[in-house]
Design an enzyme around this catalytic site. Structure first.
Site, PDB file in Angstrom:
ATOM      1  N   CYS A   1      23.878  17.585 -21.469  1.00  0.00           N
ATOM      2  CA  CYS A   1      22.563  16.953 -21.582  1.00  0.00           C
ATOM      3  C   CYS A   1      22.110  16.334 -20.262  1.00  0.00           C
ATOM      4  CB  CYS A   1      22.560  15.898 -22.681  1.00  0.00           C
ATOM      5  SG  CYS A   1      23.794  14.602 -22.457  1.00  0.00           S
ATOM      6  N   ASN A   2      23.034  16.181 -19.301  1.00  0.00           N
ATOM      7  CA  ASN A   2      22.681  15.546 -18.029  1.00  0.00           C
ATOM      8  C   ASN A   2      22.822  16.448 -16.807  1.00  0.00           C
ATOM      9  OD1 ASN A   2      22.059  12.909 -18.995  1.00  0.00           O
ATOM     10  ND2 ASN A   2      24.240  12.594 -19.345  1.00  0.00           N
ATOM     11  N   ARG A   3      23.204  17.700 -17.016  1.00  0.00           N
ATOM     12  CA  ARG A   3      23.430  18.563 -15.857  1.00  0.00           C
ATOM     13  C   ARG A   3      23.445  20.033 -16.251  1.00  0.00           C
ATOM     14  NH1 ARG A   3      27.047  16.604 -12.855  1.00  0.00           N
ATOM     15  NH2 ARG A   3      27.222  14.601 -13.932  1.00  0.00           N
TER      16      ARG A   3
ATOM     17  N   SER B   1      29.404  11.142 -13.728  1.00  0.00           N
ATOM     18  CA  SER B   1      28.711  11.134 -15.014  1.00  0.00           C
ATOM     19  C   SER B   1      27.628  10.068 -15.035  1.00  0.00           C
ATOM     20  CB  SER B   1      29.698  10.873 -16.155  1.00  0.00           C
ATOM     21  OG  SER B   1      30.640  11.919 -16.239  1.00  0.00           O
TER      22      SER B   1
ATOM     23  N   GLU C   1      33.077   8.319 -18.508  1.00  0.00           N
ATOM     24  CA  GLU C   1      32.896   8.900 -19.844  1.00  0.00           C
ATOM     25  C   GLU C   1      33.914  10.019 -20.081  1.00  0.00           C
ATOM     26  OE1 GLU C   1      30.177  11.741 -21.132  1.00  0.00           O
ATOM     27  OE2 GLU C   1      29.140  11.922 -19.227  1.00  0.00           O
ATOM     28  N   GLU C   2      34.394  10.099 -21.293  1.00  0.00           N
ATOM     29  CA  GLU C   2      35.441  11.055 -21.630  1.00  0.00           C
ATOM     30  C   GLU C   2      34.895  12.442 -21.929  1.00  0.00           C
ATOM     31  OE1 GLU C   2      37.422   9.255 -24.894  1.00  0.00           O
ATOM     32  OE2 GLU C   2      38.432   7.736 -23.693  1.00  0.00           O
ATOM     33  N   GLN C   3      33.636  12.526 -22.359  1.00  0.00           N
ATOM     34  CA  GLN C   3      33.095  13.794 -22.847  1.00  0.00           C
ATOM     35  C   GLN C   3      33.066  14.881 -21.771  1.00  0.00           C
ATOM     36  OE1 GLN C   3      31.488  10.748 -23.458  1.00  0.00           O
ATOM     37  NE2 GLN C   3      32.707  10.707 -25.327  1.00  0.00           N
TER      38      GLN C   3
ATOM     39  N   ALA D   1      26.703  14.950 -28.706  1.00  0.00           N
ATOM     40  CA  ALA D   1      25.866  13.766 -28.482  1.00  0.00           C
ATOM     41  C   ALA D   1      25.631  13.018 -29.788  1.00  0.00           C
ATOM     42  CB  ALA D   1      24.536  14.177 -27.848  1.00  0.00           C
TER      43      ALA D   1
END
EC number: 1.2.1.70
Length: 418
Positions: free
Chosen positions: A50-52, A107, A112-114, A191
């Site tokens: 969702c961020n990259r 991140s 963050e672990e995800q 998410a």
């Protein structure tokens, strides 16, 4: 033959969510096929969250223009769109970037672990599609191990706040007494699970829905929430106070007309949190009176505060990465000589087997035990003679000694037999 590793990426660092979503690949299988066919890359791995949106590639001669052209074609973009958004890293810089990713340093939420799981999933997919090879497989395997080591050694993941937790924090700041509100979560992916985990931790009840009711039920059993039929949820917006949307749908799930209709029969407002990429809440929804829409851009502002409190841990993580980078570089350089070493041993073994057969025929030897002993003897002789020069060749390659590599290539006539 030398292979260069390149990383091309569009991330939250340079691009707001509405821009970032334009660079996503709606069909990963098709994207992999296109990059391998048209970009000049011999190997590639796609990482999309969702961020990259990131592409790791490997080629003997990297052509960035071909890569951008292929990306633009697959995502349906004009090539000039990359100008303000695309970041490029090559060689050691690409290695460092990947290590920072697996360690949680790059991140949106530090530690963050995800992202570590997402990197693992990306290389697994690439392997299954036969898009990655020795170079990227080696690089990703090492990056995953180092990222795990960094997390264990520094505790960088402890106390970090997930994107889902950030979203719930924002909701609490903007809604009075969140526990008393009727909350709906659309989505059952990663998410969504982070949002559910955060709500559950706060003992906040919520509804959950997705396109498939069975999936909603399974999600509710593991992550929490009360499952709701999708059609019922969409038609019942008028009873929802807080809406979390976290899906990967390539279209608007929350439309202007649906929300406008829902608001006609209620006096109080509604908060909508869009954590999807691409976004699944229509931009026009924010123009409706008493509606507040928030997305990943607002969450990024909260992240800045979280980041300032974790700088000591970040420094410790960076120190470990700096120690590991030379080891990764050596492993990647060594890959350059492995085909030569393999071919040299293969060719010599063919000669050994040929001469062994001739010798056994001349001796008229039929005893299986004696033949096995002689065979093992000839193997041991070859290994003893060749192991030292081949290991020295590996070490020379790790140290970047290209002259020895050229000499060995010429001595064994390697290029003519590629």
């Amino acid at each position: 033959m030398t292979s260069d590793v390149v990383n091309a990426r569009v991330t939250f660092r340079k691009s707001p969510i509405h821009m970032l979503e334009r660079f996503t690949f709606p069909d990963l299988d098709s994207a992999y096929q296109s990059f391998l066919k048209h970009s000049g890359l011999q190997e590639c791995v796609i990482l999309q969250t969702c961020n990259r949106v990131e592409l790791f590639g490997c080629a003997s001669n990297t052509d960035l223009e071909k890569i951008k052209k292929t990306w633009a074609s697959v995502a349906g973009l004009e090539e000039n769109t990359f100008k303000e958004n695309l970041e490029i890293s090559c060689g050691t810089d690409a290695y460092t970037h990947l290590l920072k990713l697996t360690s949680g340093l790059d991140s949106l939420v530090i530690g963050e672990e995800q992202i570590l799981g997402q990197v693992k999933d990306s290389i697994t997919t690439a392997r299954e599609l036969k898009a990655s090879g020795d170079n990227l497989n080696t690089l990703f395997d090492k990056a995953i191990k180092i990222g795990t080591r960094v997390r264990n050694a520094t505790g960088i993941s402890k106390g970090s706040i997930s994107v889902g937790s950030m979203a719930v924090n924002l909701a609490e700041q903007n809604v009075d007494d969140l526990k008393s509100k009727r909350i709906l979560l659309i989505g059952t992916g990663e998410a969504a699970s982070l949002v559910a985990k955060s709500l559950k931790k706060r003992d906040i009840e919520f509804l959950v829905t997705s396109r498939t009711f069975e999936r909603s039920k399974a999600f509710a059993e593991t992550a929490g929430g009360k499952p709701l039929q999708f059609e019922q949820a969409i038609s019942d917006f008028k009873s929802i106070d807080v809406l979390f949307v976290a899906t990967v749908a390539p279209y608007f799930l929350v439309t202007h007309d649906r929300v406008k209709e829902a608001m006609q029969s209620r006096k109080d407002g509604m908060l909508i949190m869009d954590l999807s990429n691409p976004r699944t809440v229509d931009d026009k929804v924010s123009t409706i009176p008493k509606i507040t829409v928030m997305n990943m851009d607002q969450i990024a502002e909260m992240v800045e505060k979280n980041m300032k409190n974790r700088m000591g841990v970040v420094s410790a993580a960076e120190n470990i990465i700096n120690e590991e980078i030379p080891i990764v570089e050596a492993a990647m350089k060594r890959l350059e000589v492995e085909p030569i070493v393999t071919n040299v041993f293969k060719d010599i073994d063919q000669v050994r087997v040929k001469e062994l057969k001739k010798a056994l025929q001349m001796l008229g030897e039929k005893d299986e035990q004696k033949i096995r002993i002689i065979d093992q003897l000839t193997q041991a002789i070859v290994e003893d003679i060749m192991s030292i020069p081949m290991n020295n060749l590996r070490k020379a390659s790790e140290q970047g000694d290209s002259e020895i590599l050229k000499t060995v290539t010429k001595l064994f006539d390697y290029k003519s037999r590629e």
